[in-house]
Design a protein around this motif. Sequence first.
Motif, short mmCIF file in Angstrom:
data_model
loop_
_atom_site.label_atom_id
_atom_site.label_comp_id
_atom_site.label_asym_id
_atom_site.label_seq_id
_atom_site.Cartn_x
_atom_site.Cartn_y
_atom_site.Cartn_z
N SER A 1 0.83 -1.20 0.00
CA SER A 1 0.00 0.00 0.00
C SER A 1 0.87 1.24 0.00
O SER A 1 1.94 1.25 0.60
CB SER A 1 -0.89 0.05 1.24
OG SER A 1 -1.80 -1.01 1.25
N VAL A 2 0.35 2.28 -0.66
CA VAL A 2 1.05 3.56 -0.71
C VAL A 2 0.03 4.67 -0.45
O VAL A 2 -1.00 4.73 -1.11
CB VAL A 2 1.73 3.79 -2.07
CG1 VAL A 2 2.30 5.18 -2.16
CG2 VAL A 2 2.81 2.75 -2.32
N THR A 3 0.33 5.49 0.51
CA THR A 3 -0.37 6.75 0.71
C THR A 3 0.67 7.73 1.23
O THR A 3 1.41 7.42 2.15
CB THR A 3 -1.58 6.63 1.66
OG1 THR A 3 -2.28 7.87 1.68
CG2 THR A 3 -1.19 6.25 3.06
N LYS A 4 0.80 8.84 0.57
CA LYS A 4 1.83 9.82 0.91
C LYS A 4 1.21 11.21 0.89
O LYS A 4 0.16 11.43 0.29
CB LYS A 4 3.00 9.77 -0.09
CG LYS A 4 3.67 8.42 -0.23
CD LYS A 4 4.38 7.98 1.00
CE LYS A 4 5.79 8.49 1.04
NZ LYS A 4 6.51 8.10 2.22
N ASP A 5 1.93 12.16 1.49
CA ASP A 5 1.45 13.55 1.51
C ASP A 5 1.37 14.16 0.12
O ASP A 5 0.66 15.14 -0.07
CB ASP A 5 2.35 14.41 2.40
CG ASP A 5 2.15 14.12 3.88
OD1 ASP A 5 1.10 13.54 4.23
OD2 ASP A 5 3.03 14.47 4.67
N ASP A 6 2.08 13.60 -0.85
CA ASP A 6 2.03 14.17 -2.20
C ASP A 6 1.13 13.36 -3.16
O ASP A 6 1.07 13.65 -4.34
CB ASP A 6 3.42 14.34 -2.79
CG ASP A 6 4.20 13.05 -2.91
OD1 ASP A 6 3.75 12.01 -2.37
OD2 ASP A 6 5.26 13.06 -3.53
N LEU A 7 0.40 12.41 -2.64
CA LEU A 7 -0.58 11.69 -3.46
C LEU A 7 -1.94 12.34 -3.22
O LEU A 7 -2.88 11.73 -2.69
CB LEU A 7 -0.60 10.20 -3.14
CG LEU A 7 0.69 9.45 -3.41
CD1 LEU A 7 0.52 7.95 -3.14
CD2 LEU A 7 1.19 9.69 -4.83
N VAL A 8 -2.03 13.59 -3.61
CA VAL A 8 -3.21 14.41 -3.36
C VAL A 8 -3.55 15.21 -4.61
O VAL A 8 -2.72 15.40 -5.49
CB VAL A 8 -2.99 15.37 -2.17
CG1 VAL A 8 -2.78 14.60 -0.88
CG2 VAL A 8 -1.82 16.29 -2.43
N PHE A 9 -4.79 15.65 -4.68
CA PHE A 9 -5.20 16.58 -5.72
C PHE A 9 -6.31 17.46 -5.15
O PHE A 9 -7.16 17.01 -4.40
CB PHE A 9 -5.63 15.88 -7.01
CG PHE A 9 -6.69 14.82 -6.86
CD1 PHE A 9 -8.01 15.08 -7.19
CD2 PHE A 9 -6.36 13.53 -6.44
CE1 PHE A 9 -8.98 14.10 -7.07
CE2 PHE A 9 -7.32 12.55 -6.32
CZ PHE A 9 -8.64 12.83 -6.63
N SER A 10 -6.23 18.74 -5.47
CA SER A 10 -7.24 19.71 -5.06
C SER A 10 -8.04 20.06 -6.28
O SER A 10 -7.50 20.60 -7.25
CB SER A 10 -6.56 20.96 -4.48
OG SER A 10 -5.82 20.63 -3.34
N SER A 11 -9.32 19.72 -6.26
CA SER A 11 -10.15 19.90 -7.44
C SER A 11 -11.54 20.35 -7.05
O SER A 11 -12.01 20.09 -5.95
CB SER A 11 -10.25 18.57 -8.22
OG SER A 11 -8.97 18.10 -8.58
N ALA A 12 -12.20 21.00 -8.02
CA ALA A 12 -13.59 21.41 -7.85
C ALA A 12 -14.49 20.42 -8.57
O ALA A 12 -14.08 19.80 -9.55
CB ALA A 12 -13.79 22.81 -8.41
N HIS A 13 -15.72 20.29 -8.07
CA HIS A 13 -16.70 19.42 -8.72
C HIS A 13 -18.09 19.76 -8.20
O HIS A 13 -18.25 20.54 -7.27
CB HIS A 13 -16.37 17.94 -8.50
CG HIS A 13 -16.81 17.41 -7.17
ND1 HIS A 13 -17.43 16.18 -7.03
CD2 HIS A 13 -16.74 17.93 -5.93
CE1 HIS A 13 -17.70 15.98 -5.76
NE2 HIS A 13 -17.29 17.01 -5.07
#
Length: 166
Positions: free
Chosen positions: A10-22
């Motif tokens: 498993s991988v989850t990191k502080d840079d596996l993010v996205f800021s998006s509108a919807h």
Amino acid sequence: MSQRGHFRVSVTKDDLVFSSAHFITYAGHRCEGLHGHNYRARVTVDGALDPADRLVFDFLELKRIMRRLCRDIDHLVLLPTQSQRISVVEDGGAVRVSVDGAPRYVFPRRDCALLPVPNTTVEMLAELLATRLRAELEALGARGLTAIEMEIEENVGQSATYRMEL
């Protein structure tokens, strides 16, 4: 030596993010307003150990792929192209969006991610990213993988997970 268990990484990191509108539509005629989230991705890959390296899949490669997949939709308006209710039409350098036939938004094309989903729910985003990851893994010739599990968190304690058997 016979093993009855299986392996997953498993991988989850502080840079596996996205800021998006919807915005999403609901049953009936409900449609929420445009808003955004700071999404976080967590991916798990199940599979057999590579006999030479004794690993399921290289963490560094998995993080590299996931960073790119997140970057592809970061700081964009996420728009569904397969919705029954939301119409998304490219018009030159703009994207015109209507809901149930009524005009709602016009965005610059460069600010939009047109996604092949029926609604931009966190569930659909998890499935979309899992599907895109699978294509990347297949292109790399990854072998022995048996499942991908993609969790997308849209807010602390609020997430959806999609599991894809390979």
